[in-house]
Scaffold this active site. Structure first.
Site, PDB file in Angstrom:
ATOM      1  N   ARG A  41      -7.997  -7.160  15.437  1.00 16.94           N
ATOM      2  CA  ARG A  41      -8.936  -8.104  14.837  1.00 16.94           C
ATOM      3  C   ARG A  41     -10.383  -7.674  15.067  1.00 16.94           C
ATOM      4  NH1 ARG A  41      -8.040 -13.331  13.394  1.00 16.94           N
ATOM      5  NH2 ARG A  41      -6.120 -13.509  14.579  1.00 16.94           N
ATOM      6  N   ARG A  60      -8.781 -15.257   6.850  1.00 15.14           N
ATOM      7  CA  ARG A  60      -8.858 -14.604   8.158  1.00 15.14           C
ATOM      8  C   ARG A  60      -9.758 -15.438   9.062  1.00 15.14           C
ATOM      9  NH1 ARG A  60      -4.905 -11.576   8.749  1.00 15.14           N
ATOM     10  NH2 ARG A  60      -5.902 -10.411  10.441  1.00 15.14           N
ATOM     11  N   LEU A 102     -12.598 -15.607  11.805  1.00 14.23           N
ATOM     12  CA  LEU A 102     -13.695 -14.734  12.207  1.00 14.23           C
ATOM     13  C   LEU A 102     -13.848 -14.732  13.729  1.00 14.23           C
ATOM     14  CD1 LEU A 102     -16.395 -15.720   9.553  1.00 14.23           C
ATOM     15  CD2 LEU A 102     -14.711 -13.874   9.440  1.00 14.23           C
ATOM     16  N   ASN A 160     -17.586 -22.910   5.281  1.00 14.10           N
ATOM     17  CA  ASN A 160     -16.189 -22.839   4.824  1.00 14.10           C
ATOM     18  C   ASN A 160     -15.897 -24.069   3.984  1.00 14.10           C
ATOM     19  OD1 ASN A 160     -13.451 -21.865   4.737  1.00 14.10           O
ATOM     20  ND2 ASN A 160     -12.910 -23.472   6.191  1.00 14.10           N
ATOM     21  N   HIS A 169     -12.792 -26.482   2.969  1.00 15.59           N
ATOM     22  CA  HIS A 169     -11.431 -26.795   3.416  1.00 15.59           C
ATOM     23  C   HIS A 169     -10.873 -27.927   2.546  1.00 15.59           C
ATOM     24  CE1 HIS A 169      -8.022 -26.975   6.031  1.00 15.59           C
ATOM     25  NE2 HIS A 169      -8.177 -28.283   6.143  1.00 15.59           N
TER      26      HIS A 169
END
Ligand code: GRF
Length: 212
Positions: free
Chosen positions: A65, A91, A93, A107, A109
């Site tokens: 990662r 992914r 972060l 983000n 959602h």
């Protein structure tokens, strides 16, 4: 403000941003680059069709990662990205990217956070039996979908909904909410005090959404 959009899937939220930008409705936000981690995703095709700069970082090509995060950070820095927008980016972060963009990563959602984090939010909403769900734009921190809420939109859950019908109704609101928040951030109208974010100049909706 240079905006870097990260996506992994169908890219309908990216498309909403592209369409708003084409109509000059993103204020000072400029779509600078689109990065994807899934080489054949529709989001990449949408970005190319809009003649945006793109990069592909297939996470499977990285040994862990951390090395993926390093490459992602370098790609964002190379394009002088100021604001990162996760538009269906699947992914998580790592700390270095979070530290590089403090309150500069958004983000979207498909639930009213903190309800139904992670994946399959619509299924979670149907399984739980809620009457109202919706979508949230929040700052990304080291939690999963529990960062500071910037804006939310509520959507009714109908008795005959399945995952697909509910997803479509929530998505329609996502496509409205995400560009509005990107614009507000770019216009420096988002003010954070503690856990609470205020969007200055936002028109109050003034309606109560009731399920009965
Ligand atoms: C959206 O439901 C978004 O809320 C979630 O992933 C989905 C992405 O859809 N994070 P799209 O790729 O924008 O069509």
């Amino acid at each position: 403000m240079n905006v870097g959009v990260l996506a992994s899937g169908s890219g309908t939220n990216l498309q909403a941003l592209i369409d708003r930008a084409a109509r000059n409705e993103l204020g000072p936000a400029r779509l600078t680059v689109v990065g994807v981690n899934v080489p054949d995703c529709v989001a990449l095709a949408r970005a190319k069709a809009a003649a945006l700069q793109t990069f592909v970082l297939d996470h499977r090509d990285f040994k862990n990662r951390n090395s993926f995060d390093q490459a992602l950070l370098a790609a964002l820095r190379a394009r002088q990205v100021d604001l990162v927008v996760l538009a269906g980016f699947m992914r998580i972060l790592g700390p270095e990217i979070l530290a590089a963009f403090p309150q500069r990563i958004l983000n979207i959602h498909p639930a009213l956070t903190p309800a139904f984090p992670g994946v399959h939010s619509q299924r979670q909403a149907l399984d739980f039996g809620v009457k109202v769900t919706g979508c949230t734009v929040h700052f990304v921190d080291n939690t999963v979908d529990a960062g500071i809420v910037i804006a939310q939109a509520a959507v009714p859950v109908l008795d005959d909904d399945d995952e697909e019908t509910l997803r479509a109704r929530v998505l329609a609101e996502e496509h409205r909410l995400l560009p509005a928040v990107v614009r507000a951030v770019a216009e420096k109208r988002v003010v954070v005090e503690g856990r609470r974010a205020r969007v200055l100049g936002a028109k109050p909706v003034g309606e109560v959404l009731r399920s009965l």
